[in-house]
Design a protein around this motif. Sequence first.
Motif, short mmCIF file in Angstrom:
data_model
loop_
_atom_site.label_atom_id
_atom_site.label_comp_id
_atom_site.label_asym_id
_atom_site.label_seq_id
_atom_site.Cartn_x
_atom_site.Cartn_y
_atom_site.Cartn_z
N MET A 93 0.83 -1.20 0.00
CA MET A 93 0.00 0.00 0.00
C MET A 93 0.87 1.25 0.00
O MET A 93 1.91 1.29 0.64
CB MET A 93 -0.91 -0.01 1.24
N ILE A 94 0.41 2.23 -0.74
CA ILE A 94 1.06 3.55 -0.66
C ILE A 94 0.02 4.59 -0.27
O ILE A 94 -1.17 4.42 -0.52
CB ILE A 94 1.76 3.95 -1.97
N PHE A 95 0.49 5.66 0.34
CA PHE A 95 -0.42 6.57 1.03
C PHE A 95 -0.44 7.95 0.40
O PHE A 95 0.37 8.30 -0.46
CB PHE A 95 -0.02 6.68 2.50
N GLN A 96 -1.37 8.72 0.92
CA GLN A 96 -1.59 10.06 0.39
C GLN A 96 -0.49 11.03 0.79
O GLN A 96 -0.22 11.98 0.09
CB GLN A 96 -2.95 10.54 0.92
N GLU A 97 0.14 10.78 1.94
CA GLU A 97 1.05 11.78 2.51
C GLU A 97 2.51 11.36 2.37
O GLU A 97 3.10 10.83 3.30
CB GLU A 97 0.73 12.00 3.99
N PRO B 274 4.53 -7.49 -5.28
CA PRO B 274 3.18 -7.75 -4.79
C PRO B 274 2.22 -8.09 -5.93
O PRO B 274 2.45 -7.72 -7.09
CB PRO B 274 2.79 -6.42 -4.14
N GLN B 275 1.14 -8.78 -5.60
CA GLN B 275 0.07 -9.04 -6.55
C GLN B 275 -0.91 -7.88 -6.58
O GLN B 275 -1.50 -7.56 -7.59
CB GLN B 275 -0.72 -10.29 -6.14
N LEU B 276 -1.08 -7.30 -5.37
CA LEU B 276 -2.07 -6.24 -5.22
C LEU B 276 -1.39 -4.99 -4.70
O LEU B 276 -0.62 -5.04 -3.74
CB LEU B 276 -3.15 -6.68 -4.22
N LEU B 277 -1.67 -3.87 -5.36
CA LEU B 277 -1.15 -2.60 -4.86
C LEU B 277 -2.34 -1.70 -4.57
O LEU B 277 -3.16 -1.43 -5.45
CB LEU B 277 -0.25 -1.95 -5.92
N ILE B 278 -2.42 -1.26 -3.32
CA ILE B 278 -3.47 -0.31 -2.96
C ILE B 278 -2.83 1.07 -2.89
O ILE B 278 -1.85 1.27 -2.18
CB ILE B 278 -4.10 -0.67 -1.60
N ALA B 279 -3.35 1.99 -3.68
CA ALA B 279 -2.79 3.34 -3.69
C ALA B 279 -3.88 4.31 -3.25
O ALA B 279 -4.88 4.49 -3.94
CB ALA B 279 -2.28 3.69 -5.09
N ASP B 280 -3.68 4.92 -2.07
CA ASP B 280 -4.70 5.80 -1.51
C ASP B 280 -4.37 7.24 -1.86
O ASP B 280 -3.53 7.87 -1.23
CB ASP B 280 -4.75 5.60 0.01
N GLU B 281 -5.05 7.78 -2.85
CA GLU B 281 -4.82 9.15 -3.32
C GLU B 281 -3.33 9.47 -3.40
O GLU B 281 -2.86 10.41 -2.76
CB GLU B 281 -5.53 10.15 -2.39
N PRO B 282 -2.59 8.72 -4.20
CA PRO B 282 -1.13 8.85 -4.17
C PRO B 282 -0.64 10.17 -4.72
O PRO B 282 0.52 10.52 -4.53
CB PRO B 282 -0.66 7.69 -5.05
N THR B 283 -1.49 10.93 -5.39
CA THR B 283 -1.00 12.17 -6.01
C THR B 283 -1.61 13.42 -5.41
O THR B 283 -1.20 14.53 -5.75
CB THR B 283 -1.31 12.17 -7.52
#
Lengths: 288, 305, 318
Positions: free
Chosen positions: C91-95, C170-179
């Motif tokens: 997972m990658i985050f917004q901040e 990873p198989q799954l990448l969750i990106a929470d508002e990465p930009t």
Amino acid sequence: MSVAVVNAGPRRGWKSVSTWIGAIIVGIAVLCAILAPALVPHDPFAQDLDKRLLVPFWMEGTDPAYILGTDQLGRDYLSRLIYGCRISILIGVTVTVVSGLIGITIGVLGGFLGGRVDDAVLFAITTRLSIPVVLVALAVVGLLGSSMTLLVLTLGLLLWDRFAVVARSTTMQVRNLDFVAAAWCAGCSRFRILSREVLPNIASHLVVVATLEIALAILLEAALSFLGLGVPPPLPSWGLMIAEGKDYMFFSPWVIVIPGVALFVLVLGINLLGDGLRDLFGTHRTDT
Amino acid sequence: MFNFLIRRLVVAVLVAATVMTLAFILTRLSGDLATSIAGPNATQADIEAIRQAYGLDRPVLAQFFDWVGRALTGDLGESYFFKARVSTLIAERMPITLTLGLTGLVIALVVSLPLGILAAVRENTGLDRVVQMVALFGQAMPSFWLGLILMITLGLNLGWLPISGTGSWQHFVMPGIVLAFSAIPALTRLTRAGMIQAMGSDYIRTARAKGLSRASILLKHALRNAAIPVVAIAAVQLGFMLGGSIVIEQVFALHGVGFLAWESIGKNDFPVVQAVVLVLAVIYVALTMVADLMNAVLDPRLRGP
Amino acid sequence: MSALLDVEGLEVGFGSRTSAVRGTSLTVERGETHCLVGESGCGKSVTALAVMNLLARGGHRTARRMTFQGKDLLKLNDGGMAKLRGNAMAMIFQEPMTSLNPAYTVGSQMTEVLRRHKGASQRAATDRAADLLARVGITAPGLRLGQFPHQLSGGLRQRVMIAMALMCDPQLLIADEPTTALDVTVQAQILRLLAELQRDLGLGMLLITHDLGIVARVATRVSVMYAGEVVESAATAQLFADPRHPYTKGLLRCVPVPGKQRQDEPLGSIPGTVPRIGPGFAGCAFRERCDFADETCAHIIPRHAASPGHDYLCRLPA
Ligand SMILES: Nc1ncnc2c1ncn2[C@@H]1O[C@H](COP(=O)(O)OP(=O)(O)O)[C@@H](O)[C@H]1O
Ligand code: SF4
Ligand SMILES: [Mg+2]
């Protein structure tokens, strides 16, 4: 992730209990201090060499007229304890008044005027922190002779740092608030702004600091008296009682246990109350 | 960073100079030093002799600059009572005080760090409350009294530790515990607050999202950041402990610098008193600078881009 | 074969007061980008964090089903979940400014993932980290590995976060508002990078955004969230061509030209605000703001299928 979990319910309950415990301890101590002459069962200074080191009520062979026993000179321990409370409270409060006056003045000036004045204030605080309090207080009392007034003045002159730090930073915060800016514009005098706008707004922080300082002053007085350079004998300061009991402590431990516990409980009570006030006013810790 | 250090150094020198002045004034407070040194039974001639011998007949300013000038070269004067160089006296006693202070600091850290971490991890639980109570108790404990109580319990009743003196390392355990008590509340609270802040931070969420072990999250990622203010305060606390060790040295009959100062106060031996005040102040100032350096070591952001 | 990530009936509450997510279902197939859109506070982040089991203290999740690669995530304990996180699911985050630990170098933070999950040596992990930094478009990766986060710009830090997420393939990448937190020009670069990586590595990606322009460009599938619920879900083309839920329609009206929406413009300039939803809430949460609302909207709302793979939550019939 930025949303904090608000879960204050049980904590608040527990907090209020500890605050009340603190308030009750402090209340009892203040009553003892004020009403000491009326409360004591015996003259705290009257020696009776036939009744030396009588044991307190929880031990065997106790004399019911002396609930907490007697000291090495046969003086009633309960009466001395009550008078000792009076001395502790008196010193704690007067020292804090002196140090508060000094620290608040310095801190408010620095925070309010800023610039060079503030630099000087910061320097004064740094210097003060580098001075070993106990040693200097001992030296002053040792060189000038022990008296209550001297002790209070010395400690007051040494313990103003926390007042100054807190007064300075809170004044800075308040100064930047809108209503102070408005008062500036309305053409008020600086003194008026200080007394009407700044001081009332930093008062709650200072009350919290004051409780901490009272506790600290009481502990320091006890330590100095214990070292023989605080309150002059035969005044029954708790620190002095512990010093006098020291020679007997291995055989009669209660002679140091009783005044020590009293000192501990009183200081704990003041700190509990201070913590409660801090939460009440929503101010932050300043003592770490 | 470099400029910052230079500025700190200038302030440190100014603080030392101010303390020097204050220490000098302090010892002159009692008025006529010669009279108090000579004691109550001295004749006028004795007092005059002392005044001459110690240079107290000279103008105060001359005495002051003389003292400052010598102190800058490491000469802190001569003790009236011990008839020895003050610098020698202090150097002889310093190891005991330093041992005591460091023992106290180590004990304080060994207690505070785990307690603070535990309280933070279990925030708002019974355990957290117990830890905060411990901190409050530590804050309310009169150190000299705790020393006596430990002497009775650990020393006399249980016989685990020697009651007083400096013969072995065991002699430093009890006074070390007592001294540690004064630093434990602040260090525990700071550790707890730092850990709570760190555990709620985004980088800890990242560490968890990386699937790191709980130990690595707590002890590598959170503690490293929480420790930054703790280490700084620990250095400052060591300074306070050295200054406050006078009481404990007296209780446990440890003949360190504090004990020396206490003896000298009783004997009106003012060169020793003013020198100890100065030395302790300089050590404190040096420790605050050490604290700044340690901060820079621990926090890469302070080292500049 | 089951979907890569399959979530059904996810509920998340904080304490007893708020229901942040109420019965959300979504699936992410291998190699597809599933976009989750909705205005701020509708529960997108909470949904993602619940899947990763990273909810803040006080948050608790329940679900009818939650599987990843066929594994039941609900049955995994903390240790089992930790073995998946950073490994098969990342997972990658917004901040980006605060998501890296300020006290450790980029290299140290990147390599520890591979060392933990794959037992790689420090040397192998460093090589992989350098390769990935280069792959996400960072020049002089060797230099960057030795730097601390504060020495990098926000865009670089987000690239580091992406590279770090890819360490274990990873198989799954969750990106929470990465930009969202980045400069406009950097936003486009990072987005292009993510789309490219997704395609090249065949990642399943759950991309959270409130930018419909992004959705139009990269999504295979879109789910629209409102007040803790997925109110409409469809293949991207289908959704843009034939939106059914009044909220989705409102959103699309606010995007004159897909892809040309101002980046900082909040999604949906629909009048009104989102109601505060407690556990006992019933009916359609959008009814205060909906042009089509009537009294039946306060009762249980059915989920309609407009076509296979396109469903929405509204009383209005298909
Ligand atoms: N840690 C938390 N504690 C309490 N409530 C939270 C927490 N995190 C999120 N919420 C609530 O959950 C709801 C959804 O938040 P979030 O998922 O962050 O929205 P977004 O769609 O903007 O990512 C919000 O109303 C928020 O108040
Ligand atoms: S259920 Fe009613 S209120 Fe909700 S979106 Fe449909 S028509 Fe509008
Ligand atoms: Mg979000």
